[in-house]
Design an enzyme around this catalytic site. Structure first.
Site, PDB file in Angstrom:
ATOM      1  N   ASP A  14      39.998  -2.480  55.351  1.00  0.00           N
ATOM      2  CA  ASP A  14      39.657  -1.248  54.626  1.00  0.00           C
ATOM      3  C   ASP A  14      38.140  -1.122  54.583  1.00  0.00           C
ATOM      4  O   ASP A  14      37.417  -2.082  54.858  1.00  0.00           O
ATOM      5  CB  ASP A  14      40.224  -1.316  53.195  1.00  0.00           C
ATOM      6  CG  ASP A  14      39.884  -0.069  52.390  1.00  0.00           C
ATOM      7  OD1 ASP A  14      40.058   1.043  52.931  1.00  0.00           O
ATOM      8  OD2 ASP A  14      39.427  -0.194  51.245  1.00  0.00           O
ATOM      9  N   SER A  15      37.684   0.052  54.167  1.00  0.00           N
ATOM     10  CA  SER A  15      36.244   0.262  54.003  1.00  0.00           C
ATOM     11  C   SER A  15      35.691  -0.600  52.870  1.00  0.00           C
ATOM     12  O   SER A  15      34.487  -0.799  52.775  1.00  0.00           O
ATOM     13  CB  SER A  15      35.971   1.730  53.707  1.00  0.00           C
ATOM     14  OG  SER A  15      36.727   2.144  52.589  1.00  0.00           O
ATOM     15  N   TYR A  46      33.584   5.217  53.591  1.00  0.00           N
ATOM     16  CA  TYR A  46      33.849   5.808  54.900  1.00  0.00           C
ATOM     17  C   TYR A  46      34.128   7.316  54.763  1.00  0.00           C
ATOM     18  O   TYR A  46      33.939   8.074  55.703  1.00  0.00           O
ATOM     19  CB  TYR A  46      35.093   5.161  55.535  1.00  0.00           C
ATOM     20  CG  TYR A  46      34.873   3.806  56.176  1.00  0.00           C
ATOM     21  CD1 TYR A  46      33.720   3.051  55.952  1.00  0.00           C
ATOM     22  CD2 TYR A  46      35.844   3.276  57.031  1.00  0.00           C
ATOM     23  CE1 TYR A  46      33.548   1.810  56.555  1.00  0.00           C
ATOM     24  CE2 TYR A  46      35.680   2.043  57.645  1.00  0.00           C
ATOM     25  CZ  TYR A  46      34.531   1.308  57.406  1.00  0.00           C
ATOM     26  OH  TYR A  46      34.378   0.082  58.011  1.00  0.00           O
ATOM     27  N   GLY A  47      34.591   7.696  53.582  1.00  0.00           N
ATOM     28  CA  GLY A  47      35.140   9.046  53.397  1.00  0.00           C
ATOM     29  C   GLY A  47      34.165  10.176  53.616  1.00  0.00           C
ATOM     30  O   GLY A  47      34.563  11.300  53.902  1.00  0.00           O
ATOM     31  N   CYS A  77      42.800   1.682  55.316  1.00  0.00           N
ATOM     32  CA  CYS A  77      41.924   2.797  54.948  1.00  0.00           C
ATOM     33  C   CYS A  77      42.461   4.103  55.539  1.00  0.00           C
ATOM     34  O   CYS A  77      42.677   4.211  56.750  1.00  0.00           O
ATOM     35  CB  CYS A  77      40.534   2.512  55.503  1.00  0.00           C
ATOM     36  SG  CYS A  77      39.339   3.784  55.133  1.00  0.00           S
ATOM     37  N   ASN A  78      42.651   5.086  54.663  1.00  0.00           N
ATOM     38  CA  ASN A  78      43.155   6.385  55.136  1.00  0.00           C
ATOM     39  C   ASN A  78      42.155   7.048  56.078  1.00  0.00           C
ATOM     40  O   ASN A  78      42.535   7.633  57.087  1.00  0.00           O
ATOM     41  CB  ASN A  78      43.415   7.321  53.952  1.00  0.00           C
ATOM     42  CG  ASN A  78      44.665   6.954  53.188  1.00  0.00           C
ATOM     43  OD1 ASN A  78      45.700   7.573  53.338  1.00  0.00           O
ATOM     44  ND2 ASN A  78      44.591   5.917  52.362  1.00  0.00           N
ATOM     45  N   THR A  79      40.864   6.950  55.738  1.00  0.00           N
ATOM     46  CA  THR A  79      39.852   7.617  56.562  1.00  0.00           C
ATOM     47  C   THR A  79      39.807   6.985  57.954  1.00  0.00           C
ATOM     48  O   THR A  79      39.738   7.699  58.967  1.00  0.00           O
ATOM     49  CB  THR A  79      38.469   7.533  55.879  1.00  0.00           C
ATOM     50  OG1 THR A  79      38.600   7.956  54.514  1.00  0.00           O
ATOM     51  CG2 THR A  79      37.465   8.419  56.576  1.00  0.00           C
ATOM     52  N   GLU A 156      36.116   3.191  41.141  1.00  0.00           N
ATOM     53  CA  GLU A 156      35.310   1.966  41.293  1.00  0.00           C
ATOM     54  C   GLU A 156      34.497   1.667  40.039  1.00  0.00           C
ATOM     55  O   GLU A 156      34.148   0.519  39.780  1.00  0.00           O
ATOM     56  CB  GLU A 156      34.430   2.057  42.544  1.00  0.00           C
ATOM     57  CG  GLU A 156      35.311   2.078  43.785  1.00  0.00           C
ATOM     58  CD  GLU A 156      34.629   1.693  45.071  1.00  0.00           C
ATOM     59  OE1 GLU A 156      33.430   1.421  45.059  1.00  0.00           O
ATOM     60  OE2 GLU A 156      35.330   1.664  46.099  1.00  0.00           O
ATOM     61  N   CYS A 188      44.605   8.254  49.875  1.00  0.00           N
ATOM     62  CA  CYS A 188      43.375   7.452  49.779  1.00  0.00           C
ATOM     63  C   CYS A 188      43.744   6.158  49.059  1.00  0.00           C
ATOM     64  O   CYS A 188      44.538   6.177  48.100  1.00  0.00           O
ATOM     65  CB  CYS A 188      42.320   8.223  48.996  1.00  0.00           C
ATOM     66  SG  CYS A 188      40.831   7.257  48.660  1.00  0.00           S
ATOM     67  N   THR A 189      43.154   5.073  49.518  1.00  0.00           N
ATOM     68  CA  THR A 189      43.493   3.757  48.964  1.00  0.00           C
ATOM     69  C   THR A 189      43.354   3.675  47.437  1.00  0.00           C
ATOM     70  O   THR A 189      44.102   2.952  46.789  1.00  0.00           O
ATOM     71  CB  THR A 189      42.545   2.697  49.557  1.00  0.00           C
ATOM     72  OG1 THR A 189      41.203   3.200  49.509  1.00  0.00           O
ATOM     73  CG2 THR A 189      42.914   2.359  50.981  1.00  0.00           C
ATOM     74  N   HIS A 190      42.398   4.424  46.898  1.00  0.00           N
ATOM     75  CA  HIS A 190      42.089   4.302  45.469  1.00  0.00           C
ATOM     76  C   HIS A 190      43.046   5.094  44.561  1.00  0.00           C
ATOM     77  O   HIS A 190      43.147   4.800  43.378  1.00  0.00           O
ATOM     78  CB  HIS A 190      40.671   4.800  45.186  1.00  0.00           C
ATOM     79  CG  HIS A 190      39.585   3.946  45.769  1.00  0.00           C
ATOM     80  ND1 HIS A 190      39.514   3.639  47.111  1.00  0.00           N
ATOM     81  CD2 HIS A 190      38.525   3.341  45.182  1.00  0.00           C
ATOM     82  CE1 HIS A 190      38.444   2.879  47.323  1.00  0.00           C
ATOM     83  NE2 HIS A 190      37.827   2.685  46.181  1.00  0.00           N
TER      84      HIS A 190
HETATM   85  N1  DGL Z   1      39.378   3.494  51.735  1.00  0.00           N
HETATM   86  C1  DGL Z   1      39.007   4.888  51.818  1.00  0.00           C
HETATM   87  C2  DGL Z   1      40.225   5.718  52.167  1.00  0.00           C
HETATM   88  O1  DGL Z   1      41.354   5.334  51.943  1.00  0.00           O
HETATM   89  C3  DGL Z   1      38.387   5.361  50.513  1.00  0.00           C
HETATM   90  C4  DGL Z   1      37.006   4.823  50.239  1.00  0.00           C
HETATM   91  C5  DGL Z   1      35.972   5.275  51.235  1.00  0.00           C
HETATM   92  O2  DGL Z   1      35.599   6.464  51.270  1.00  0.00           O
HETATM   93  O3  DGL Z   1      35.574   4.440  52.025  1.00  0.00           O
HETATM   94  O4  DGL Z   1      40.068   6.783  52.724  1.00  0.00           O
END
Ligand code: DGL
Length: 275
Positions: A14-15, A46-47, A77-79, A156, A188-190
């Site tokens: 993940d990011s 990453y987003g 990571c979704n992005t 976060e 998104c992971t969060h």
């Molecule tokens: N992990 C990223 C996602 O799921 C979210 C955090 C980021 O922007 O890196 O898209």
């Protein structure tokens, strides 16, 4: 893949630390598997970055995971799943699963009225990949994508149940509610960490899809398909879960204690730019 690969770990990346929501689903779904997690904490988020940058970062991470001899990879990571998976999947010799396809598949299947919302980072929504798969799996679906960039920093900061996050949620989700979506992908992971707040805002009748969960189920199927399940009779390695980050291992470990039910060893810091 040859015999013996079953004992190798699954790589998850993940990011940063949000991917731990995917990690914990994999632990639940595949408790016998050894796991290697990499969080790109030096280069998060990453987003808000461009596709080219995310493809480059992902490429480096895949090189690192190769050195870990993983038998399969989860792009938590979704992005990164949205921007880089289609570009890079042919470059790896092991099965690789991202979070977008499994999330889209279940949303397309479960929606009753065909009106489906997707929330995610700017990059994830801009990539259009959730939208593309939703329309493929459910022709005629009406898809409403909404970037929610403030959610990641709020999560976060630990503001999971806070008026600031509630205000952001009300603002972001208003148009999806008005559009009448009956299914919402938390892309998104969060976001699963603020699920109660999203639930409050969207109401009880909207189905909330957590792609992390669907991805863990998909990885289980993939291991069966490739005959890669770890044999539970083979003794476990001393460190079944290994963590690597590109910066600040202490903060990562602190945050992890809010998400995982077991204490984490201090992650090892690596120089991801060297890959
Ligand atoms: N992990 C990223 C996602 O799921 C979210 C955090 C980021 O922007 O890196 O898209």
């Amino acid at each position: 893949m040859t015999a013996g690969n079953q004992s190798k770990p699954i790589g998850i990346f993940d990011s940063g630390l949000g991917g731990l929501t995917v990690f914990r689903e994999i632990v639940n779904e595949l408790p016998n598997e050894d796991l290697v997690y990499f969080g790109d904490t030096a280069r998060v988020p990453y987003g808000s970055k461009s596709k080219d940058t995310i493809v480059h970062y992902t490429d480096q991470i895949l090189s690192f995971l190769k050195t870990q001899e993983v038998k399969a990879i989860v792009v938590a990571c979704n992005t990164a799943s949205a921007y880089a998976l289609e570009e890079l999947e042919d470059r790896v010799e092991v099965p690789i699963v991202g979070v977008v396809k499994p999330g889209a598949k279940v949303a397309a299947k479960e929606s009753k009225n065909g009106k489906i919302g997707v929330i995610g980072t700017k990059g994830t929504i801009r990539s259009g990949l959730y939208q593309k798969y939703l329309k493929e799996y459910r022709p005629g679906a009406e898809v409403f994508g909404k970037p929610c960039p403030l959610f990641v920093p709020l999560v976060e900061e630990g503001l999971w149940d806070d008026v600031l996050t509630r205000t952001a949620a009300a603002r972001y989700l208003k148009e999806l509610k008005e559009a009448g979506v009956d299914t919402l992908i938390m892309g998104c992971t969060h976001y699963p960490l603020i699920r109660p707040l999203i639930r409050e805002e969207m109401g009880e009748d909207v189905l909330l899809v957590n792609p992390a969960h669907e991805t863990a189920e998909r990885m289980k199927e993939v291991l069966e398909l490739w005959e890669l399940n770890r044999d539970p009779a083979v003794p476990r390695s001393d460190a079944p879960y290994r963590f690597y980050v590109s910066d600040d291992p202490e903060s990562f470990r602190d945050f992890a204690s809010k998400i995982l039910t077991f204490p984490l060893p201090l992650p090892e810091k690596i120089d991801i730019e060297a890959y």
